[in-house]
Design a protein around this motif. Structure first.
Motif, PDB file in Angstrom:
ATOM      1  N   HIS A 142       0.909  -1.304   0.066  1.00  0.00           N
ATOM      2  CA  HIS A 142      -0.177  -0.002   0.004  1.00  0.00           C
ATOM      3  C   HIS A 142       0.595   1.280   0.067  1.00  0.00           C
ATOM      4  O   HIS A 142       0.586   2.260   0.719  1.00  0.00           O
ATOM      5  N   GLY A 143       2.110   1.317  -0.898  1.00  0.00           N
ATOM      6  CA  GLY A 143       2.818   2.377  -0.936  1.00  0.00           C
ATOM      7  C   GLY A 143       3.670   2.674   0.291  1.00  0.00           C
ATOM      8  O   GLY A 143       4.446   3.867   0.297  1.00  0.00           O
ATOM      9  N   ARG A 144       3.845   1.908   1.194  1.00  0.00           N
ATOM     10  CA  ARG A 144       4.700   1.870   2.300  1.00  0.00           C
ATOM     11  C   ARG A 144       5.793   0.986   2.576  1.00  0.00           C
ATOM     12  O   ARG A 144       5.195  -0.366   2.251  1.00  0.00           O
ATOM     13  N   VAL A 145       6.941   0.999   3.058  1.00  0.00           N
ATOM     14  CA  VAL A 145       7.859   0.062   2.881  1.00  0.00           C
ATOM     15  C   VAL A 145       7.399  -0.781   4.568  1.00  0.00           C
ATOM     16  O   VAL A 145       7.242  -0.138   5.547  1.00  0.00           O
ATOM     17  N   VAL A 146       7.450  -2.248   4.372  1.00  0.00           N
ATOM     18  CA  VAL A 146       7.176  -3.222   5.395  1.00  0.00           C
ATOM     19  C   VAL A 146       8.373  -3.620   5.863  1.00  0.00           C
ATOM     20  O   VAL A 146       8.318  -3.971   6.888  1.00  0.00           O
ATOM     21  N   SER A 147       9.322  -3.995   4.985  1.00  0.00           N
ATOM     22  CA  SER A 147      10.406  -4.748   5.366  1.00  0.00           C
ATOM     23  C   SER A 147      11.559  -4.701   4.510  1.00  0.00           C
ATOM     24  O   SER A 147      11.168  -4.270   2.875  1.00  0.00           O
ATOM     25  N   THR A 148      12.875  -4.784   4.803  1.00  0.00           N
ATOM     26  CA  THR A 148      14.170  -4.345   4.210  1.00  0.00           C
ATOM     27  C   THR A 148      15.037  -5.397   4.651  1.00  0.00           C
ATOM     28  O   THR A 148      15.018  -5.689   5.847  1.00  0.00           O
ATOM     29  N   THR A 149      15.801  -5.866   3.984  1.00  0.00           N
ATOM     30  CA  THR A 149      16.808  -6.662   4.396  1.00  0.00           C
ATOM     31  C   THR A 149      18.054  -6.616   2.972  1.00  0.00           C
ATOM     32  O   THR A 149      17.707  -6.358   2.042  1.00  0.00           O
ATOM     33  N   SER A 150      19.266  -6.805   3.609  1.00  0.00           N
ATOM     34  CA  SER A 150      20.439  -6.911   2.485  1.00  0.00           C
ATOM     35  C   SER A 150      21.224  -8.258   2.613  1.00  0.00           C
ATOM     36  O   SER A 150      21.215  -8.732   3.770  1.00  0.00           O
ATOM     37  N   GLY A 151      21.963  -8.872   1.752  1.00  0.00           N
ATOM     38  CA  GLY A 151      22.792  -9.790   1.620  1.00  0.00           C
ATOM     39  C   GLY A 151      21.911 -10.966   1.425  1.00  0.00           C
ATOM     40  O   GLY A 151      20.718 -11.021   0.885  1.00  0.00           O
ATOM     41  N   TRP A 152      22.557 -11.928   1.405  1.00  0.00           N
ATOM     42  CA  TRP A 152      21.790 -13.398   0.866  1.00  0.00           C
ATOM     43  C   TRP A 152      20.313 -13.547   1.938  1.00  0.00           C
ATOM     44  O   TRP A 152      20.434 -13.262   2.824  1.00  0.00           O
ATOM     45  N   THR A 153      19.269 -13.730   1.036  1.00  0.00           N
ATOM     46  CA  THR A 153      18.176 -14.312   1.437  1.00  0.00           C
ATOM     47  C   THR A 153      17.582 -15.401   0.885  1.00  0.00           C
ATOM     48  O   THR A 153      17.648 -15.593  -0.442  1.00  0.00           O
ATOM     49  N   SER A 154      17.347 -16.308   1.691  1.00  0.00           N
ATOM     50  CA  SER A 154      16.517 -17.598   0.976  1.00  0.00           C
ATOM     51  C   SER A 154      15.116 -17.373   0.353  1.00  0.00           C
ATOM     52  O   SER A 154      14.653 -16.382   0.651  1.00  0.00           O
ATOM     53  N   TYR A 155      14.756 -18.452  -0.605  1.00  0.00           N
ATOM     54  CA  TYR A 155      13.621 -18.459  -1.189  1.00  0.00           C
ATOM     55  C   TYR A 155      12.475 -18.056   0.038  1.00  0.00           C
ATOM     56  O   TYR A 155      11.403 -17.213  -0.053  1.00  0.00           O
ATOM     57  N   TRP A 156      12.448 -18.952   0.878  1.00  0.00           N
ATOM     58  CA  TRP A 156      11.467 -18.942   2.371  1.00  0.00           C
ATOM     59  C   TRP A 156      11.479 -17.767   2.761  1.00  0.00           C
ATOM     60  O   TRP A 156      10.412 -17.224   3.684  1.00  0.00           O
ATOM     61  N   GLY A 157      12.643 -16.967   3.038  1.00  0.00           N
ATOM     62  CA  GLY A 157      12.662 -15.901   3.508  1.00  0.00           C
ATOM     63  C   GLY A 157      11.920 -14.825   3.037  1.00  0.00           C
ATOM     64  O   GLY A 157      11.252 -13.961   3.496  1.00  0.00           O
ATOM     65  N   MET A 158      12.099 -14.891   1.737  1.00  0.00           N
ATOM     66  CA  MET A 158      11.636 -13.744   0.705  1.00  0.00           C
ATOM     67  C   MET A 158       9.984 -13.975   0.795  1.00  0.00           C
ATOM     68  O   MET A 158       9.115 -13.108   1.016  1.00  0.00           O
ATOM     69  N   LYS A 159       9.518 -15.495   0.781  1.00  0.00           N
ATOM     70  CA  LYS A 159       8.278 -15.780   0.790  1.00  0.00           C
ATOM     71  C   LYS A 159       7.686 -15.533   2.386  1.00  0.00           C
ATOM     72  O   LYS A 159       6.435 -14.867   2.149  1.00  0.00           O
ATOM     73  N   LEU A 160       8.238 -15.492   3.130  1.00  0.00           N
ATOM     74  CA  LEU A 160       7.831 -15.037   4.551  1.00  0.00           C
ATOM     75  C   LEU A 160       7.611 -13.571   4.659  1.00  0.00           C
ATOM     76  O   LEU A 160       6.474 -13.201   5.325  1.00  0.00           O
ATOM     77  N   ARG A 161       8.422 -12.763   4.039  1.00  0.00           N
ATOM     78  CA  ARG A 161       8.189 -11.486   4.195  1.00  0.00           C
ATOM     79  C   ARG A 161       6.896 -10.754   3.435  1.00  0.00           C
ATOM     80  O   ARG A 161       6.476  -9.985   3.699  1.00  0.00           O
ATOM     81  N   LEU A 162       6.898 -11.421   2.172  1.00  0.00           N
ATOM     82  CA  LEU A 162       5.514 -11.331   1.554  1.00  0.00           C
ATOM     83  C   LEU A 162       4.474 -11.637   2.028  1.00  0.00           C
ATOM     84  O   LEU A 162       3.247 -10.958   1.991  1.00  0.00           O
ATOM     85  N   TRP A 163       4.375 -12.863   2.713  1.00  0.00           N
ATOM     86  CA  TRP A 163       3.152 -13.281   3.590  1.00  0.00           C
ATOM     87  C   TRP A 163       2.987 -12.317   4.542  1.00  0.00           C
ATOM     88  O   TRP A 163       1.770 -11.925   4.816  1.00  0.00           O
ATOM     89  N   TRP A 164       3.988 -11.758   5.409  1.00  0.00           N
ATOM     90  CA  TRP A 164       3.898 -10.860   6.462  1.00  0.00           C
ATOM     91  C   TRP A 164       3.185  -9.902   6.007  1.00  0.00           C
ATOM     92  O   TRP A 164       2.357  -9.208   6.624  1.00  0.00           O
ATOM     93  N   ALA A 165       3.733  -9.274   4.942  1.00  0.00           N
ATOM     94  CA  ALA A 165       3.279  -7.968   4.506  1.00  0.00           C
ATOM     95  C   ALA A 165       1.655  -8.143   4.093  1.00  0.00           C
ATOM     96  O   ALA A 165       0.982  -6.954   4.197  1.00  0.00           O
ATOM     97  N   LYS A 166       1.306  -9.315   3.616  1.00  0.00           N
ATOM     98  CA  LYS A 166      -0.146  -9.532   3.196  1.00  0.00           C
ATOM     99  C   LYS A 166      -0.929  -9.574   4.442  1.00  0.00           C
ATOM    100  O   LYS A 166      -2.140  -9.235   4.443  1.00  0.00           O
ATOM    101  N   ASN A 167      -0.370  -9.863   5.610  1.00  0.00           N
ATOM    102  CA  ASN A 167      -1.238 -10.155   6.697  1.00  0.00           C
ATOM    103  C   ASN A 167      -1.082  -9.366   7.708  1.00  0.00           C
ATOM    104  O   ASN A 167      -1.500  -9.730   8.780  1.00  0.00           O
ATOM    105  N   VAL A 168      -0.304  -8.389   7.642  1.00  0.00           N
ATOM    106  CA  VAL A 168      -0.240  -7.343   8.893  1.00  0.00           C
ATOM    107  C   VAL A 168      -0.806  -6.229   8.404  1.00  0.00           C
ATOM    108  O   VAL A 168      -1.026  -5.479   7.375  1.00  0.00           O
TER     109      VAL A 168
END
Length: 168
Positions: A142-168
């Motif tokens: 919705h136009g605002r930053v929910v999460s940031t990370t840098s460096g290596w991130t796993s598929y499940w880490g990215m999937k979890l961040r997207l899921w979190w953003a949908k459900n918060v």
């Protein structure tokens, strides 16, 4: 024997908490500084499509992936981002100082990855975000930053961040 196992589990848990705390501190330290009106700035993909981050994140969270063709860690993260995109997740990527549009397109074809790319050939976009590390991942909803990370991130880490953003 049980007390030794219990001690190892306790020490393992303490180590895990310390590791997670260090990761959170590193993410906070390397977090991008968002430019003014970043969500409404028009950007153009390699396909010629004009997008804004606000419009991309209006319905579903969007994963913004800052990467570079010369980045060693990106070799591991890029295929996972492409996998998320092929599964229907909302993804936009920004190629940081990776050459002109033809060079970026050839690199993507050679690696066999497919996702929308905004070419940041001279680093202007990345500088405006104060990106100092590749890869950097930003999740917007919705136009605002929910999460940031840098460096290596796993598929499940990215999937979890997207899921979190949908459900918060």
């Amino acid at each position: 024997m049980v007390s030794k196992l219990r001690r190892w589990l306790r020490e393992g848990l303490i180590l895990l908490v310390l590791f997670a705390g260090a990761m959170l501190l590193m993410d906070a330290w390397r977090a991008p500084q968002l430019p003014v009106a970043f969500d409404s700035t028009p950007l153009q993909t390699l396909d010629g499509e004009n997008v804004t981050l606000a419009s991309l994140s209006k319905e579903d969270p969007v994963l913004i992936y800052f990467w570079a063709s010369w980045c060693g860690v990106c070799r591991f993260t890029t295929p996972e981002v492409a996998r998320l995109y092929s599964e229907g997740e909302n993804v936009i990527t920004i190629a940081l100082r990776s050459g002109n549009e033809a060079e970026v397109t050839r690199w993507l074809a050679r690696k066999g990855v497919d996702f929308p790319v905004i070419n940041d050939a001279d680093g202007t976009i990345s500088r405006s975000w104060d990106i100092s590390v590749t890869p950097t991942l930003v999740v917007m909803s919705h136009g605002r930053v929910v999460s940031t990370t840098s460096g290596w991130t796993s598929y499940w880490g990215m999937k979890l961040r997207l899921w979190w953003a949908k459900n918060v």
